[in-house]
Design a protein around this motif. Structure first.
Motif, PDB file in Angstrom:
ATOM      1  N   SER A 261       0.625  18.274  32.039  1.00  6.89           N
ATOM      2  CA  SER A 261      -0.477  19.136  31.076  1.00  6.89           C
ATOM      3  C   SER A 261      -1.946  19.127  31.808  1.00  6.89           C
ATOM      4  O   SER A 261      -2.756  20.134  31.557  1.00  6.89           O
ATOM      5  N   ALA A 262      -2.127  18.336  32.466  1.00  6.19           N
ATOM      6  CA  ALA A 262      -3.559  18.180  33.349  1.00  6.19           C
ATOM      7  C   ALA A 262      -3.723  19.350  34.202  1.00  6.19           C
ATOM      8  O   ALA A 262      -4.787  19.643  34.521  1.00  6.19           O
ATOM      9  N   LEU A 263      -2.346  19.837  34.382  1.00 13.46           N
ATOM     10  CA  LEU A 263      -2.564  21.164  35.357  1.00 13.46           C
ATOM     11  C   LEU A 263      -1.950  22.354  34.734  1.00 13.46           C
ATOM     12  O   LEU A 263      -1.779  23.252  35.502  1.00 13.46           O
ATOM     13  N   GLN A 264      -2.128  22.532  33.317  1.00 15.19           N
ATOM     14  CA  GLN A 264      -1.593  23.552  32.791  1.00 15.19           C
ATOM     15  C   GLN A 264      -2.413  24.891  33.102  1.00 15.19           C
ATOM     16  O   GLN A 264      -1.480  26.187  32.905  1.00 15.19           O
ATOM     17  N   ASN A 265      -3.609  24.865  33.790  1.00 16.93           N
ATOM     18  CA  ASN A 265      -4.212  25.989  33.708  1.00 16.93           C
ATOM     19  C   ASN A 265      -4.215  26.488  35.264  1.00 16.93           C
ATOM     20  O   ASN A 265      -4.933  27.216  35.748  1.00 16.93           O
ATOM     21  N   ILE A 266      -3.123  25.794  35.945  1.00 15.07           N
ATOM     22  CA  ILE A 266      -3.079  26.160  37.566  1.00 15.07           C
ATOM     23  C   ILE A 266      -3.006  27.520  37.874  1.00 15.07           C
ATOM     24  O   ILE A 266      -3.319  28.006  38.930  1.00 15.07           O
ATOM     25  N   ASN A 267      -2.381  28.190  37.101  1.00 13.55           N
ATOM     26  CA  ASN A 267      -2.120  29.772  37.534  1.00 13.55           C
ATOM     27  C   ASN A 267      -3.117  30.488  37.389  1.00 13.55           C
ATOM     28  O   ASN A 267      -3.486  31.481  38.071  1.00 13.55           O
ATOM     29  N   ALA A 268      -4.368  29.949  36.579  1.00 11.57           N
ATOM     30  CA  ALA A 268      -5.455  30.871  36.873  1.00 11.57           C
ATOM     31  C   ALA A 268      -6.483  30.396  37.835  1.00 11.57           C
ATOM     32  O   ALA A 268      -7.469  31.187  37.904  1.00 11.57           O
ATOM     33  N   SER A 269      -5.971  29.484  38.404  1.00 11.08           N
ATOM     34  CA  SER A 269      -6.847  29.030  39.724  1.00 11.08           C
ATOM     35  C   SER A 269      -6.827  29.890  40.803  1.00 11.08           C
ATOM     36  O   SER A 269      -5.749  30.614  41.268  1.00 11.08           O
TER      37      SER A 269
ATOM     38  N   GLN B 220       5.022  26.477  35.340  1.00 15.06           N
ATOM     39  CA  GLN B 220       3.423  26.398  35.532  1.00 15.06           C
ATOM     40  C   GLN B 220       2.986  27.192  36.636  1.00 15.06           C
ATOM     41  O   GLN B 220       1.961  27.236  36.741  1.00 15.06           O
ATOM     42  N   MET B 221       4.067  27.712  37.449  1.00 12.18           N
ATOM     43  CA  MET B 221       3.710  28.378  38.760  1.00 12.18           C
ATOM     44  C   MET B 221       4.423  29.266  39.087  1.00 12.18           C
ATOM     45  O   MET B 221       5.964  28.849  39.142  1.00 12.18           O
ATOM     46  N   ASN B 222       4.326  30.291  39.653  1.00 11.82           N
ATOM     47  CA  ASN B 222       5.300  31.198  40.286  1.00 11.82           C
ATOM     48  C   ASN B 222       5.806  31.048  41.556  1.00 11.82           C
ATOM     49  O   ASN B 222       5.159  30.145  42.228  1.00 11.82           O
ATOM     50  N   GLU B 223       6.882  31.411  41.908  1.00 15.91           N
ATOM     51  CA  GLU B 223       7.473  31.092  43.154  1.00 15.91           C
ATOM     52  C   GLU B 223       6.748  31.247  44.406  1.00 15.91           C
ATOM     53  O   GLU B 223       6.685  30.613  45.415  1.00 15.91           O
ATOM     54  N   VAL B 224       6.087  32.496  44.450  1.00  9.92           N
ATOM     55  CA  VAL B 224       5.386  33.050  45.655  1.00  9.92           C
ATOM     56  C   VAL B 224       4.334  31.655  45.626  1.00  9.92           C
ATOM     57  O   VAL B 224       3.861  31.529  46.966  1.00  9.92           O
ATOM     58  N   ARG B 225       3.227  31.500  44.564  1.00  6.15           N
ATOM     59  CA  ARG B 225       2.234  30.690  44.813  1.00  6.15           C
ATOM     60  C   ARG B 225       2.903  29.147  45.426  1.00  6.15           C
ATOM     61  O   ARG B 225       2.422  28.455  45.990  1.00  6.15           O
ATOM     62  N   TRP B 226       4.139  28.723  44.657  1.00  2.00           N
ATOM     63  CA  TRP B 226       4.652  27.582  44.943  1.00  2.00           C
ATOM     64  C   TRP B 226       5.083  27.267  46.431  1.00  2.00           C
ATOM     65  O   TRP B 226       4.695  26.661  47.198  1.00  2.00           O
ATOM     66  N   ARG B 227       5.670  28.569  47.087  1.00  2.00           N
ATOM     67  CA  ARG B 227       5.849  28.599  48.752  1.00  2.00           C
ATOM     68  C   ARG B 227       4.554  28.853  49.452  1.00  2.00           C
ATOM     69  O   ARG B 227       4.889  27.859  50.344  1.00  2.00           O
ATOM     70  N   GLU B 228       3.784  29.597  48.826  1.00  2.17           N
ATOM     71  CA  GLU B 228       2.414  29.292  49.755  1.00  2.17           C
ATOM     72  C   GLU B 228       1.965  28.056  49.942  1.00  2.17           C
ATOM     73  O   GLU B 228       1.193  27.628  50.964  1.00  2.17           O
ATOM     74  N   LEU B 229       1.725  27.202  48.691  1.00  3.17           N
ATOM     75  CA  LEU B 229       1.329  25.866  48.844  1.00  3.17           C
ATOM     76  C   LEU B 229       2.059  25.056  49.626  1.00  3.17           C
ATOM     77  O   LEU B 229       1.777  24.183  50.311  1.00  3.17           O
ATOM     78  N   ASN B 230       3.486  25.174  49.442  1.00  2.00           N
ATOM     79  CA  ASN B 230       4.413  24.148  50.158  1.00  2.00           C
ATOM     80  C   ASN B 230       4.192  24.483  51.939  1.00  2.00           C
ATOM     81  O   ASN B 230       4.005  23.432  52.569  1.00  2.00           O
ATOM     82  N   GLN B 231       3.828  25.711  52.153  1.00  2.00           N
ATOM     83  CA  GLN B 231       3.868  26.070  53.715  1.00  2.00           C
ATOM     84  C   GLN B 231       2.424  25.366  53.953  1.00  2.00           C
ATOM     85  O   GLN B 231       2.295  24.718  54.994  1.00  2.00           O
TER      86      GLN B 231
END
Length: 241
Positions: A108-116, A148-159
């Motif tokens: 919940s501490a990162l619930q607004n991560i999509n808006a970042s 709380q995060m879409n797949e595109v952002r998740w893969r970009e972050l992982n990379q």
């Protein structure tokens, strides 16, 4: 810190009769096996379950890998773990490990991560992971699975996280080379760390009882027979610090 967190978990696992080894090559640094090949694997034997964690991985990721492999042991399934999340059992083991390390409510501490922005997300996840001694990749995975995060952002972050992990590893190697390879741990310290207290303790007891010979113990430990005694008797306070 990350290393002590992993050592704590490893000791808990070994105390339950599961052998945990750290390996990342075929016996020499020139034969290193990268994390793209495996992060860990498990032999879910009923009598002697073995877990191997890749030493090439980042310190922050080893705890997750260990718990992932422990879940395989609980399920009684042997396997190799890497980056794939497509197999149902791998997804399940990831979810169990992630839940142990970060309960859902903590996200919940990162619930607004999509808006970042991307860079803001990197900073937020890095701070969150650092406070809990877990890997950033695991945090981003948990956010993705929680919606709380879409797949595109998740893969970009992982990379991004993988690139930074690889760069950090390379920097360590370069620094070691500049220092002439010196300043590293004693051979017995390193060997004991990689073999684990569970296996060392078993072989020590077996030798003392006469159940196995020094030659056979040497084969199991991967050392020469003359190194068995000093390896097993190396002071605990120095070898496991």
């Amino acid at each position: 810190d990350y290393t002590k967190a992993f050592q704590y978990l490893r000791q808990c696992v070994e105390d339950k009769g599961i052998f945990v080894m750290l390996l990342g090559d075929l016996g020499h640094s020139s034969t290193q096996i990268g994390v793209e090949t495996f992060r860990g694997f498990v032999i879910a034997d009923v009598i002697a379950p073995f877990i191997v964690v890749n030493t090439q991985d980042s310190a922050s990721a080893k705890s997750f890998t260990l718990l992932h492999e422990v879940t395989h042991v609980w399920l009684g399934t042997t396997g190799i773990s890497g980056g794939s999340d497509e197999v149902a059992i791998e997804r399940f083991c990831n979810e169990v490990a992630g839940t142990i390390l970060i309960p859902a409510q903590e996200l919940s501490a990162l619930q607004n991560i999509n808006a970042s922005t991307f860079e803001q997300a990197v900073t937020q996840i890095s701070e969150f992971a650092s406070q809990r001694n877990v890997s950033r990749a695991m945090v981003s995975y948990k956010l993705f699975k929680a919606g709380q995060m879409n797949e595109v952002r998740w893969r970009e972050l992982n990379q991004r996280f993988e690139q930074e992990r690889a760069a950090s590893k390379q920097a360590e190697k370069d620094k070691k080379a500049e220092d002439g390879g010196g300043g590293g741990p004693n051979y017995y310290v390193l060997r004991r760390q990689r073999l684990g207290s569970a296996l060392l303790g078993l072989l020590d007891r077996s030798l003392n009882s006469g159940a196995i010979s020094p030659t056979k113990a040497a084969k199991i430990l991967g050392v020469k027979p003359r190194s068995v005694a000093p390896l097993l008797s190396y002071p605990e306070s120095r070898g496991e610090s």
